[in-house]
Design a protein around this motif. Structure first.
Motif, PDB file in Angstrom:
ATOM      1  N   GLN A 252     -61.360  31.708  37.963  1.00  0.00           N
ATOM      2  CA  GLN A 252     -62.028  30.535  37.392  1.00  0.00           C
ATOM      3  C   GLN A 252     -60.954  29.538  36.983  1.00  0.00           C
ATOM      4  O   GLN A 252     -60.157  29.814  36.082  1.00  0.00           O
ATOM      5  CB  GLN A 252     -62.869  30.931  36.174  1.00  0.00           C
ATOM      6  N   SER A 253     -60.892  28.405  37.646  1.00  0.00           N
ATOM      7  CA  SER A 253     -59.854  27.434  37.345  1.00  0.00           C
ATOM      8  C   SER A 253     -60.053  26.843  35.959  1.00  0.00           C
ATOM      9  O   SER A 253     -61.142  26.389  35.613  1.00  0.00           O
ATOM     10  CB  SER A 253     -59.870  26.304  38.369  1.00  0.00           C
ATOM     11  N   PRO A 254     -58.993  26.816  35.130  1.00  0.00           N
ATOM     12  CA  PRO A 254     -59.088  26.144  33.825  1.00  0.00           C
ATOM     13  C   PRO A 254     -59.386  24.652  33.948  1.00  0.00           C
ATOM     14  O   PRO A 254     -59.776  24.020  32.969  1.00  0.00           O
ATOM     15  CB  PRO A 254     -57.700  26.371  33.210  1.00  0.00           C
TER      16      PRO A 254
ATOM     17  N   VAL B  55     -55.910  28.292  29.134  1.00  0.00           N
ATOM     18  CA  VAL B  55     -56.052  29.273  30.196  1.00  0.00           C
ATOM     19  C   VAL B  55     -57.328  30.113  30.081  1.00  0.00           C
ATOM     20  O   VAL B  55     -57.909  30.509  31.088  1.00  0.00           O
ATOM     21  CB  VAL B  55     -54.799  30.173  30.276  1.00  0.00           C
ATOM     22  N   ASN B  56     -57.780  30.404  28.846  1.00  0.00           N
ATOM     23  CA  ASN B  56     -58.995  31.213  28.714  1.00  0.00           C
ATOM     24  C   ASN B  56     -59.629  31.011  27.342  1.00  0.00           C
ATOM     25  O   ASN B  56     -59.050  30.380  26.453  1.00  0.00           O
ATOM     26  CB  ASN B  56     -58.701  32.701  28.976  1.00  0.00           C
TER      27      ASN B  56
ATOM     28  N   ASP C  48     -62.872  16.737  34.883  1.00  0.00           N
ATOM     29  CA  ASP C  48     -63.838  16.578  33.797  1.00  0.00           C
ATOM     30  C   ASP C  48     -64.050  17.856  33.002  1.00  0.00           C
ATOM     31  O   ASP C  48     -64.326  17.813  31.799  1.00  0.00           O
ATOM     32  CB  ASP C  48     -65.182  16.094  34.354  1.00  0.00           C
ATOM     33  N   ASP C  49     -63.960  19.007  33.659  1.00  0.00           N
ATOM     34  CA  ASP C  49     -64.276  20.271  32.997  1.00  0.00           C
ATOM     35  C   ASP C  49     -63.066  20.982  32.396  1.00  0.00           C
ATOM     36  O   ASP C  49     -63.186  22.089  31.878  1.00  0.00           O
ATOM     37  CB  ASP C  49     -64.961  21.215  33.996  1.00  0.00           C
ATOM     38  N   ALA C  50     -61.907  20.331  32.477  1.00  0.00           N
ATOM     39  CA  ALA C  50     -60.707  20.952  31.914  1.00  0.00           C
ATOM     40  C   ALA C  50     -60.794  21.006  30.394  1.00  0.00           C
ATOM     41  O   ALA C  50     -61.277  20.078  29.744  1.00  0.00           O
ATOM     42  CB  ALA C  50     -59.465  20.166  32.333  1.00  0.00           C
ATOM     43  N   VAL C  51     -60.306  22.115  29.818  1.00  0.00           N
ATOM     44  CA  VAL C  51     -60.237  22.261  28.363  1.00  0.00           C
ATOM     45  C   VAL C  51     -58.790  22.009  27.953  1.00  0.00           C
ATOM     46  O   VAL C  51     -57.893  22.793  28.265  1.00  0.00           O
ATOM     47  CB  VAL C  51     -60.682  23.668  27.917  1.00  0.00           C
ATOM     48  N   VAL C  52     -58.558  20.892  27.270  1.00  0.00           N
ATOM     49  CA  VAL C  52     -57.206  20.492  26.883  1.00  0.00           C
ATOM     50  C   VAL C  52     -57.164  20.322  25.372  1.00  0.00           C
ATOM     51  O   VAL C  52     -58.008  19.628  24.788  1.00  0.00           O
ATOM     52  CB  VAL C  52     -56.783  19.176  27.573  1.00  0.00           C
TER      53      VAL C  52
END
Length: 560
Positions: free
Chosen positions: A77-79, A399-400, A429-433
């Motif tokens: 699952q890509s971050p 990463v998770n 858009d779905d990246a968690v930063v």
């Protein structure tokens, strides 16, 4: 492959090997693989070609065979929210007999190939991985959450350098012994003469257990150290970071087959998430070498239970920087800001604890209170990450979910000096930063800062004075381990005290870093990564001890 062609393998890469051999002896700067992804270095189309190759993997069954596999798995699952949907052959416990039998089958021919042949073949594997470095960088980026440039450097060029370093050390260790010798002992009459042969023999099957955050950088040293010393290698990737190691195994198998060796000397063991394949694999009697990077609990389990194998572990640690005084407060804050921000603190080398005297420190800007030190570091982080487009290229993605959970709980531990904020990634858009969180705690709160809090969380620890900072540093590293340590001080006596403490607890030390070198960076051929001298790791990348126990020298003798 004929012996002439096998010799050509090594001769084709002789200059690279010689450079690496010279570097491990001098510990000076050396890099065999350019770290800049610039088109001036790699060519105008290299980046796009690599991205295209990566994209071609998405939604497909990866073209690789694994003996004993049953069905397929799709686990990544890509971050960054990119759908990967790549299928790999699934390895389960019931298929281990077939897998390990296949791995062992080619070991005799691999041993008979000899040292120089094995070195030549492994160097050719590195060369071909280098040709696919942009593809690998995209694979690392979208399985780990690293920003592209970091993925290219750490997951590509620097990982290749570390692998080359392991091969160089192995070559040097294996070459210590002559292949043949005549032994002659004086005696009455004719001397006693014997012919003796000395053969480097691998220990057996080596197991590499990959991690989620640095799948190539942390796996390649052990993989290549084991392969070049005569072992077969089973690569078990983390379920969330399979693609970088699948590419690695594919290239290795390709080169082995072309070189006349059994491709099953290197195999991929991809598992379904939750299968728990690592434990039964690690306990198999055929497995004689294990390399693991990850959490302390499983690393300790391997060390205590996989007693039939030589086990190399890199586990969790509590990295620290002691701040006593400085002649460049602005540069101190800037250096630490980058250290705490790089890849959102998701590195085993990132500083967690910043020990600062309660009364503050002396600087070139005058006395700074404890609160002012915290504000200076927080301000530097804010400046570094103020532009979101620039920030995401430093931070990457989380990463998770475990990292997010720890980050959300951490403000309860003390006084928040710098809040973490969410950043919208301009491309994904779905990246968690998330930006770093800085929390002030007291020296008595060892239950908080004395254990690893992996991710973008750091603690500003208020101590009575620098002497207490040193004692707490000593205690936390002695008990929990550390991969890195740092100190800022303008006082020679204080620096000497910290050096002594670092030597006593067995951790590498960086002093007064105010320029473009950071405590969480490690340069191949010069810096040792880990020491093997504290609980965070039982070995170092890379030295003679890291490779020498992966083989044995077996002799035969006869009367001449």
């Amino acid at each position: 492959m004929t012996s002439t062609v096998a010799a050509d393998r090594l001769e084709n890469h002789r200059e690279r090997l010689d450079g690496a051999l010279a570097a491990i002896r001098s510990r000076g700067y050396f890099s065999a693989f350019p770290e800049s992804p610039s088109p001036r270095v790699y060519g105008e189309t290299a980046a796009e070609d690599g991205k295209t190759a990566f994209e071609a993997h998405r939604g497909t069954a990866y073209p690789i065979e694994t003996p004993g596999s049953h069905g397929t798995v799709t686990t990544e699952q890509s971050p960054f929210g990119v759908q990967l949907d790549i299928e790999y052959p699934r390895t389960a416990e019931e298929g281990l007999d077939e897998l390990l039998a296949a791995a062992q089958k080619g070991m005799s021919d691999w041993r008979k190939g000899g040292i120089e042949t094995r070195v030549g073949v492994t160097l050719e594997i590195l060369d071909r991985l280098h040709k696919r470095v942009f593809e690998l960088a995209n694979a690392v980026q979208h399985t780990t959450g690293q920003a592209f440039v970091i993925a290219f450097q750490a997951g590509g060029a620097h990982a290749l350098d570390r692998a080359l370093e392991a091969i160089a050390y192995a070559y040097e260790e294996m070459s210590r012994y002559p292949a043949a010798a005549v032994w002659e002992k004086p005696a009455k009459g004719d001397p006693i003469r014997m012919e003796k042969n000395f053969t480097v023999v691998g220990r057996g099957v080596a197991l590499v257990i990959g991690c989620n955050t640095f799948p190539t950088w942390n796996s390649w040293p052990g993989l290549f150290a084991s392969l070049v010393t005569g072992n077969a290698v089973v690569v078990k990737p983390h379920p969330l970071a399979v693609l970088p190691l699948a590419i690695t195994v594919e290239v290795a198998r390709e080169v082995l087959a072309e070189s006349g060796f059994d491709p099953n000397l290197v195999t991929l063991a991809a598992e379904r998430q939750g299968d728990g394949l690592a434990k039964p694999l690690a306990l198999r009697p055929e497995v004689k070498v294990i390399d693991f990077t990850g959490g302390t609990e499983f690393g300790d389990w391997l060390e205590q239970n996989a007693t039939q194998a030589e086990v190399f572990t890199e586990k969790a640690g509590v990295n620290a920087v002691l701040i006593d005084s400085t002649d460049s407060f602005k540069a101190l804050c800037g250096n630490l800001a980058f250290t705490l921000s790089l890849y959102s603190g998701q590195m085993c080398t990132t500083t967690q604890n910043l020990f600062v005297p309660a009364d503050g420190i002396e600087t070139d800007e005058g006395h700074k209170s404890f609160d002012e030190v915290g504000a200076g570091i927080a301000g530097a982080i804010g400046k570094l990450l103020g532009d979101d487009a620039r920030a995401v290229e430093i931070l990457g993605g989380v990463v998770n979910e475990g990292v997010v959970t720890r980050l959300e709980l951490a403000p309860e531990y003390g006084e928040v000096v710098l809040e973490s904020r969410a950043i919208k990634h301009p491309a994904y858009d779905d990246a968690v930063v998330r930006t770093p969180l800085l929390v002030a705690v007291d020296a008595k709160d060892e239950g908080i800062y004395g254990r690893e809090c992996f991710g973008p969380v750091s603690f500003l620890v208020r101590t009575a004075d620098t002497d207490e900072s040193i004692e707490l540093f000593r205690k936390t590293v002695d008990e929990g381990g550390a991969m890195t340590a740092g100190v800022y001080s303008s006082d020679a006596e204080t620096l000497e005290k910290v050096r002594d403490a670092a030597l006593e607890v067995g951790v590498a030390l960086s002093e007064n870093l105010t320029g473009p070198v950071f405590v969480n960076q490690s340069a191949a051929f010069s810096d040792f990564h880990g020491t093997g001298a504290n609980p965070a790791a039982n070995a170092t990348y890379t030295d003679g001890a890291y490779v020498a126990s992966r083989f044995r020298v077996i002799q035969s003798r006869r009367h001449a």
